[in-house]
Structures are given as structure tokens and as C-alpha cells.
Design an enzyme around this catalytic site. Structure first.
Site, PDB file in Angstrom:
ATOM      1  N   ASP A  79      -8.370  -8.960   4.201  1.00  0.00           N
ATOM      2  CA  ASP A  79      -8.147  -7.851   5.126  1.00  0.00           C
ATOM      3  C   ASP A  79      -9.196  -7.766   6.229  1.00  0.00           C
ATOM      4  O   ASP A  79     -10.093  -6.924   6.160  1.00  0.00           O
ATOM      5  CB  ASP A  79      -8.139  -6.533   4.333  1.00  0.00           C
ATOM      6  CG  ASP A  79      -7.591  -5.384   5.156  1.00  0.00           C
ATOM      7  OD1 ASP A  79      -7.076  -5.645   6.252  1.00  0.00           O
ATOM      8  OD2 ASP A  79      -7.670  -4.236   4.695  1.00  0.00           O
TER       9      ASP A  79
ATOM     10  N   GLU B  85     -12.569  -2.117  12.253  1.00  0.00           N
ATOM     11  CA  GLU B  85     -12.543  -1.405  10.977  1.00  0.00           C
ATOM     12  C   GLU B  85     -13.654  -1.881  10.048  1.00  0.00           C
ATOM     13  O   GLU B  85     -14.286  -1.080   9.362  1.00  0.00           O
ATOM     14  CB  GLU B  85     -11.181  -1.605  10.303  1.00  0.00           C
ATOM     15  CG  GLU B  85     -11.130  -1.035   8.897  1.00  0.00           C
ATOM     16  CD  GLU B  85      -9.793  -1.250   8.184  1.00  0.00           C
ATOM     17  OE1 GLU B  85      -8.856  -1.785   8.794  1.00  0.00           O
ATOM     18  OE2 GLU B  85      -9.696  -0.869   7.001  1.00  0.00           O
TER      19      GLU B  85
ATOM     20  N   GLU C 217       0.817  -1.212   0.000  1.00  0.00           N
ATOM     21  CA  GLU C 217       0.000   0.000   0.000  1.00  0.00           C
ATOM     22  C   GLU C 217       0.858   1.271   0.000  1.00  0.00           C
ATOM     23  O   GLU C 217       0.617   2.196   0.765  1.00  0.00           O
ATOM     24  CB  GLU C 217      -0.953   0.007   1.200  1.00  0.00           C
ATOM     25  CG  GLU C 217      -1.921  -1.153   1.186  1.00  0.00           C
ATOM     26  CD  GLU C 217      -2.979  -1.125   2.287  1.00  0.00           C
ATOM     27  OE1 GLU C 217      -4.101  -1.566   2.029  1.00  0.00           O
ATOM     28  OE2 GLU C 217      -2.669  -0.657   3.395  1.00  0.00           O
TER      29      GLU C 217
HETATM   30  C1  BDP Z   1      -6.117  -2.136   6.183  1.00  0.00           C
HETATM   31  C2  BDP Z   1      -6.430  -0.741   6.592  1.00  0.00           C
HETATM   32  C3  BDP Z   1      -5.278   0.212   6.440  1.00  0.00           C
HETATM   33  C4  BDP Z   1      -4.028  -0.420   7.031  1.00  0.00           C
HETATM   34  C5  BDP Z   1      -3.759  -1.739   6.371  1.00  0.00           C
HETATM   35  C6  BDP Z   1      -2.609  -2.509   6.993  1.00  0.00           C
HETATM   36  O1  BDP Z   1      -7.517  -0.306   5.827  1.00  0.00           O
HETATM   37  O2  BDP Z   1      -5.627   1.401   7.079  1.00  0.00           O
HETATM   38  O3  BDP Z   1      -2.939   0.425   6.888  1.00  0.00           O
HETATM   39  O4  BDP Z   1      -4.864  -2.568   6.514  1.00  0.00           O
HETATM   40  O5  BDP Z   1      -2.881  -3.435   7.730  1.00  0.00           O
HETATM   41  O6  BDP Z   1      -6.980  -2.938   6.937  1.00  0.00           O
HETATM   42  O7  BDP Z   1      -1.451  -2.210   6.742  1.00  0.00           O
END
Ligand code: BDP
Length: 679
Positions: free
Chosen positions: A343, A371, A270
């Protein structure tokens, strides 16, 4: 066999104290004993270690039972951080190999005292399932919390190290009371500045407060730190200058925090920098840090949450990236793997990486913060979700290779084992926003301590400690908690549906969601694939073949529509709307049934809670009552949004016994919540 009951002098505690409660005392609502009680018994300890003295202090202040002798005995090394509690010559004897074992035993005894009725036979021997039981805080240096729903960060970076909030100690005590022994202070999307000397001084102040409670500090680090902090030309792990930079930095950290735990790293994921920026592998990046930490006994938790916008199914990417590296990691690297392959969805199959790597240490990462489960507005008791993963059999070394066994040290007895979860803690008075979200922090700690505990056992303990021991209250509250996670699955994403959330903030439904030019793997349609024929992601061998990443027989089971558990059906299969489910209903009818069931469950939670009004203090009653209202409304929103939207593909009526939609799809599509990514 002696039972604790024999020597606890009960001061009968009436179910609920008249005192008004704000949730700030969590599950630690002991009252100090009177002088009379204190003089009736002694609490002795054979050590002057600060943690041993703390154990003595806790018992001296709160223990209403008979005399206690606390002993550290280094010959008992096999107890690790655990303890033995026995009874002889009229006193309780506690033996531990390390001082922190005495502290954990103290909290065990207090838990028994407060949960009257839940009586363990003596002797008790407890050895923790995992060596490192760690919270991951996604807290930013500006005080915001990524995916945090309980106010701003507890860590007051601008005040530290000079001003110390009393909540730091309360935080440490709460964690110690459930066996959590480690914490990552900052977000995995890490600011490099956490490694600045000024910040390290602040980290030191926190570590000093946590230390007596047996809690070690870890930090998330940004892979580009050498570039950003000291202007190195790159952060290529194969370059000596870069390696030296990390070695020096690690030395500085240990000078300030001698028991520092190590680094957590999100790299090449990401948008975060990482070794692949320089053509190096995850292993090369992790090993460079591991080598710097090794002389001090530190470890690297290297995250496997990696995926990029390629044509490959996102669910497959971590496996593809990491399995080829299985022999390449140093033994002080643990690959930290999210429980599922996408996720933190309300339901996912276990991540196929578990059990796939034979040589690499692996640990689970759960998400306590909700989340994807309604933030701190929805009541969702997560122990059943945690257990579902831990108990999943990976077949990595034949039958019985559960995720718990792959990760708890059974596979690599000479290395440290660990388990992590993303915290749901913030500045709110009740720490977690929703009073019942405290149960998820509690449950994670208890399962990290002993993964064999049942969800129900943990719920019961938590209810007794957090509220009181009235039977009616316990029974009814358990009836709300136990099915609550499944209720969320039902009204959000039943039958294996996943990631159909509103873009970015992940609160409400947006199965129609699309952003021109946005990444496909961030769009709901990528996951649900609804069309006129059916719905679901084909991950069989005629599709992405993600099912093929599992060991036999799981690969066959997931890959075969008739064998696949129905609660994961649409995760692995694109299924026609008319497909006959085991209930005899068509897929469409079954989908309607689940959404409707979810809504009905939230209404039942409301009713059960309202019935408890006179069994619980008013402030917490009202707080939970109002959150349950939000949840019931949201469930309806989810049901209408998903059914009305999917109906545009299947063109079938909603069965008449199911509650009619109260929204119009067009109106629902207009809802745009301005929730930011950060708190
Ligand atoms: C996702 C989230 C994000 C996190 C990412 C992570 O949306 O904000 O940075 O995972 O775990 O669940 O790195």
C-alpha cells in the site's frame, strides 16, 4: 536543424520576480505579452474547435516568439493526442491529429520559452505513452478528502451546478499543461449518491468546464448503488434487473456527459461491497459494468487492491485473486494495480501482478498524495519512486517487460492504455499544501505523457517553471529534491521495512503498535516481525513465498538473501541482527546507519534551502523553510522511535558515531495524534 532559440525573442527574465508569490500559479507563471510583441507575430489555426481556439488563445496571450500556424490534420492519426512542431518559411508549424494535440503543443512551446536553456532541436514529435492519463481524487461528497493534506475538496458540491468556482478552470488548465486528460472526481470508497440525478447534474457542470481542456470525467461507483439508490433487493451482477439498472444509469450519465470516461471501482476491499457478496467473481462484477458502458465507449477501471484478514500474506492476495481470472475480463476493463503489493509505502517492490496476467489490460496506480510519506509536511520528490516501478522488469514476456511496457499498450496495442495517480490537490492557495508537493503532481503528468523522461529532467523543468532559471538555484534545489524520497525511506523504513506507521492516520512511527482485536494485517508487528533473532518478513519459500509470485529470475533474486537488493532485504527476509551486510556492517549497525543518514539528509536540506534565501521570493522561502523544520524534527522522532524500539529486541548498542537519541521510548509511545482519517 533549427533550434527554438533562433526564434524566441528573449525578454530577459531575471531569476526571480519581485512579485510576492503564494504558489497559486503553480508552474504556469507566464506573463501576458505586450501589444508590441503581439503585433510582431501571428498565431493562426485551421479549426474553430473550442480546444483549438484555446490553444491559439494561450499562445496569443503568452508567446513571445515568432509566428505560429496551428493545424489539425486527421491524416496524422498516429500522433494520437500528440503533435509535431517544425519550422518553415519563417514560422513555427504545429500539426496534430486532434485539437487537444494543439493545446498540448502550445504548452510545450510555452514551457520551452520559460525554461530558456533547455532547448529541443526541431522538429519535435511527441506521442503520449498512455492514452488515459488520469488523476484519482479521493474526495467525498461532504467536502472532506480521504488522505488529503491540502485543505478541503476543490469540488463545491453544495454550490454546483449553479455556482462555478474559478478554480475549476484553473485546475483543468494546470492538468492540460502537463498532459493529464482525465479525472475521477470522487473517492474510491464511493458514496452511491454520486449517481443520483442531482449529483450527475453537478458532475455535468464540471465536465463542461473541463472539456475544452481535453479532460474527461470518470466516477468511482459503489457496487451496491442499485440497492441503496433504488431499493433493489441485491446488487448481484448475474441478475437481469441489476444489469438493467446499470444500463439505465449509464444511459442517463451519457445523456448529461456525452464524453463520460467510465467507472473506477473498489469492490470487496476494506469493507466495500462487491460481486463476491453474491458468490460472483471480480470479473463478473467488472464485466457487468463494462457491458453497460461499452455502447458509449466507456471503460471500467477495476482495482486490484483487495485483501482480507486471512492467514495468507497480504502481499500475495491480489495476485491470488486476479491471476486465475486472466482471460475473464472484457476488453474495456482495465485492472488498476497499485505500484506495490501492500500500500503506497515509501519503498515497495513492484506488484507481482504486473506482467503476471497476459490477457488482461493492466494499469498502474500511484499515490501522489503523501499518505505514507509525511503528508504535506515532508519534502519528498516522488518521480524517482514512480520511475523505480515503471522501470522494473517483470520478465512477464521475457527480459525487457518493464512495468511501463506491460501497461503502455505495448502488450495490448488494440486496447486503451492508462495510468493513474491519487491526487494531492485541495483548496489550499498553493493547491498541494507543500510548495514542493506541486512537483509530484507535475512529475506524474509528465511521466504519464512520456515515461522515458528522467526524474532529474522533470525536476529541472519544474524548478525553472515554478521558481526561476538561475543556475545556482536550480542546482541547489535539485540537490534537495533528487535524494529527498530516499531520505524519507532512510528515516522511516530503510532496508525493506514497511508499514510500521501509527495506526490509521499513518503519519508518525508506531512500530510497537497493537490493537486488541484489530486486524493483524493492520498491525506493524505483522510486517516487521522483530524478535531476539532478527527482523523482517520471511517471504521466501520457507515463509509466505510471496517472492515466488514473481517471474524468473526475479523470484530467485528476491528469494535469496544474498542476491536480494539490500533496499528490499527486510521485505523478503527475516534477517539475523548480526547478518553481515555488503558494507561489512552488521544488519543492526546498517539499520542505525540508515536512520541516522535520513536525519542528516533532512538537516542538509534545511541548510541548502537557507542558503537560497536570497534566490527566492520570501513567502515561499519561509513556507518551505518552516516545513523543512517539521521534517527534520519528524525524522529525529522516526529514528529514535524505531531504533529504541528495535533495540529492545536486539539488545545492542547504537554505534557511537551515530547521533544519540534525544527521546525516551516511553515518551514516544505516549504520542497519540488525533488525526482523523478524513481531512
Ligand atoms: C489505503 C488508504 C485508504 C484507502 C485505500 C485504497 O489508507 O484510505 O481507501 O488505500 O486505496 O492506502 O482503497
Amino acid at each position: 536543424m533549427f533550434r527554438i532559440q533562433l526564434f524566441v525573442f528573449f525578454l530577459y527574465v531575471w531569476p526571480f520576480s519581485a512579485r510576492s508569490e503564494d504558489g497559486s500559479r503553480l508552474w504556469l507563471r507566464y506573463d501576458p505579452v505586450s501589444d508590441v510583441v503581439a503585433q510582431r507575430r501571428t498565431v493562426q489555426v485551421n479549426q474553430k474547435h473550442e480546444t483549438a481556439l484555446l490553444a491559439q488563445h494561450e499562445l496569443n496571450t503568452y508567446w513571445r516568439g515568432t509566428s505560429i500556424q496551428l493545424n489539425v490534420d486527421q491524416k496524422e492519426a498516429k500522433l494520437k493526442e500528440g503533435y509535431r512542431i517544425s519550422f518553415s518559411a519563417g514560422a513555427i508549424r504545429v500539426t496534430a491529429a486532434r485539437p487537444v494535440g494543439l493545446l498540448y503543443a502550445a504548452y510545450h512551446l510555452l514551457r520551452l520559452q520559460e525554461t530558456v536553456g533547455e532547448i529541443d532541436p526541431l522538429p519535435i514529435e511527441e506521442i503520449p505513452s498512455y492514452d488515459i492519463r488520469i488523476l484519482n481524487h479521493w474526495d467525498n461528497l461532504d467536502g472532506s478528502i480521504e488522505r488529503g493534506y491540502a485543505g478541503r475538496s476543490l469540488w463545491k458540491w453544495t454550490e454546483l451546478p449553479d455556482k462555478i468556482s474559478p478554480r475549476y478552470t484553473e485546475y483543468a488548465r494546470a492538468n492540460a499543461s502537463i498532459g493529464i486528460n482525465a479525472t475521477v472526481l470522487n473517492n474510491v470508497n464511493a458514496s452511491p449518491y454520486i449517481l443520483n440525478t442531482a449529483y450527475l447534474e453537478k458532475v455535468r457542470a464540471l465536465a463542461d468546464i473541463f472539456r475544452p481542456y481535453g479532460i474527461r470525467v470518470y466516477l468511482s461507483v459503489n457496487f451496491s448503488s442499485p440497492v441503496i439508490l433504488d431499493g433493489l433487493k441485491d446488487a448481484d451482477p448475474s441478475r437481469l434487473e441489476v444489469q438493467d439498472w446499470w444500463k439505465k444509469k449509464v444511459k442517463e450519465v451519457y445523456k448529461l456527459v456525452p464524453d463520460f470516461g467510465g467507472f473506477l471501482v473498489k469492490a470487496n476491499s476494506e469493507g466495500q461491497p462487491g460481486p463476491q457478496d453474491y458468490g460472483r467473481t471480480h470479473a463478473e462484477g467488472a464485466n457487468m459494468l463494462a457491458d453497460a458502458l461499452k455502447p458509449f465507449g466507456g471503460i471500467v477501471m477495476w482495482r486490484a487492491f483487495v485483501y482480507s484478514p486471512t492467514s495468507e500474506d497480504r502481499a500475495k492476495q491480489a495476485y491470488l485473486e486476479f491471476v486465475p481470472l486472466d482471460k475473464a475480463f472484457r476488453d474495456n476493463v482495465i485492472v488498476q494495480i497499485k505500484n506495490g503489493p501492500i500500500d503506497f509505502q515509501p519503498r515497495e517492490p513492484f506488484n507481482p501482478l504486473f506482467g503476471a496476467m497476459q490477457h488482461t489490460s493492466q494499469m498502474v496506480e500511484f499515490q501522489i498524495t503523501q499518505e505514507y510519506l509525511g503528508f504535506s509536511n515532508h519534502l519528498a520528490y516522488l518521480a524517482p519512486l514512480f520511475k523505480e516501478t515503471l522501470d522494473s522488469d517483470t520478465y512477464g514476456r521475457g527480459a525487457g517487460s518493464t512495468v511501463a511496457k506491460v501497461t503502455d499498450g505495448t502488450w495490448h496495442p488494440k486496447r486503451v492504455s492508462a495510468i493513474a495517480a491519487v491526487a494531492n490537490i485541495g483548496e489550499d492557495r498553493n493547491w498541494t499544501g507543500h510548495d514542493f508537493a506541486q512537483a509530484n503532481w507535475y512529475a506524474f503528468g509528465r511521466l504519464a505523457w512520456r515515461h522515458e523522461l528522467s526524474s532529474e529532467q522533470i525536476a529541472e523543468e519544474w524548478i525553472k517553471l515554478t521558481f526561476h532559471t538561475d543556475e545556482t538555484f536550480i542546482r541547489s534545489t535539485k540537490e534537495i529534491m533528487m535524494p529527498s524520497r530516499e531520505a524519507v525511506v532512510n528515516y522511516m523504513m530503510p532496508l525493506g521495512l514497511h508499514h510500521i506507521f501509527a495506526f490509521d492516520h499513518h503519519y508518525g512511527p508506531e512500530p510497537w503498535g497493537d490493537r486488541k482485536g484489530g486486524r493483524a494485517d493492520w498491525m506493524p508487528w505483522y510486517y516487521h516481525n522483530a524478535d531476539s533473532i532478527g527482523i523482517g518478513f520471511n517471504r521466501t519459500d520457507t515463509g509466505s513465498d510471496a517472492a515466488g509470485q514473481y517471474h524468473a529470475p526475479i523470484a530467485e533474486i528476491y528469494g535469496d538473501r544474498t542476491l536480494c537488493p539490500e533496499n528490499l532485504l527486510l521485505w523478503f527476509h527475516h534477517v539475523p541482527w548480526d547478518y553481515r551486510m555488503r558494507s561489512g556492517r552488521t544488519l543492526w549497525e546498517e539499520l542505525c546507519e540508515h536512520y541516522d543518514r535520513g536525519v542528516k539528509q533532512t538537516r542538509r536540506f534545511q541548510e541548502s534551502w537557507d542558503r537560497l534565501e536570497h534566490h527566492v521570493d520570501q513567502p515561499r522561502f519561509l513556507a518551505v523553510q518552516s516545513k523543512l523544520k517539521i521534517q527534520a524534527k519528524d525524522a529525529m522522532w522516526w529514528k529514535d522511535a524505531c531504533l529504541l524500539y528495535f533495540q529492545t529486541f536486539c539488545k545492542k548498542p547504537i554505534p557511537f558515531h551515530i547521533e544519540r537519541p534525544i527521546h525516551a521510548l516511553d515518551d514516544l509511545k505516549k504520542i497519540k495524534l488525533q488525526l482523523t482519517h478524513h481531512n
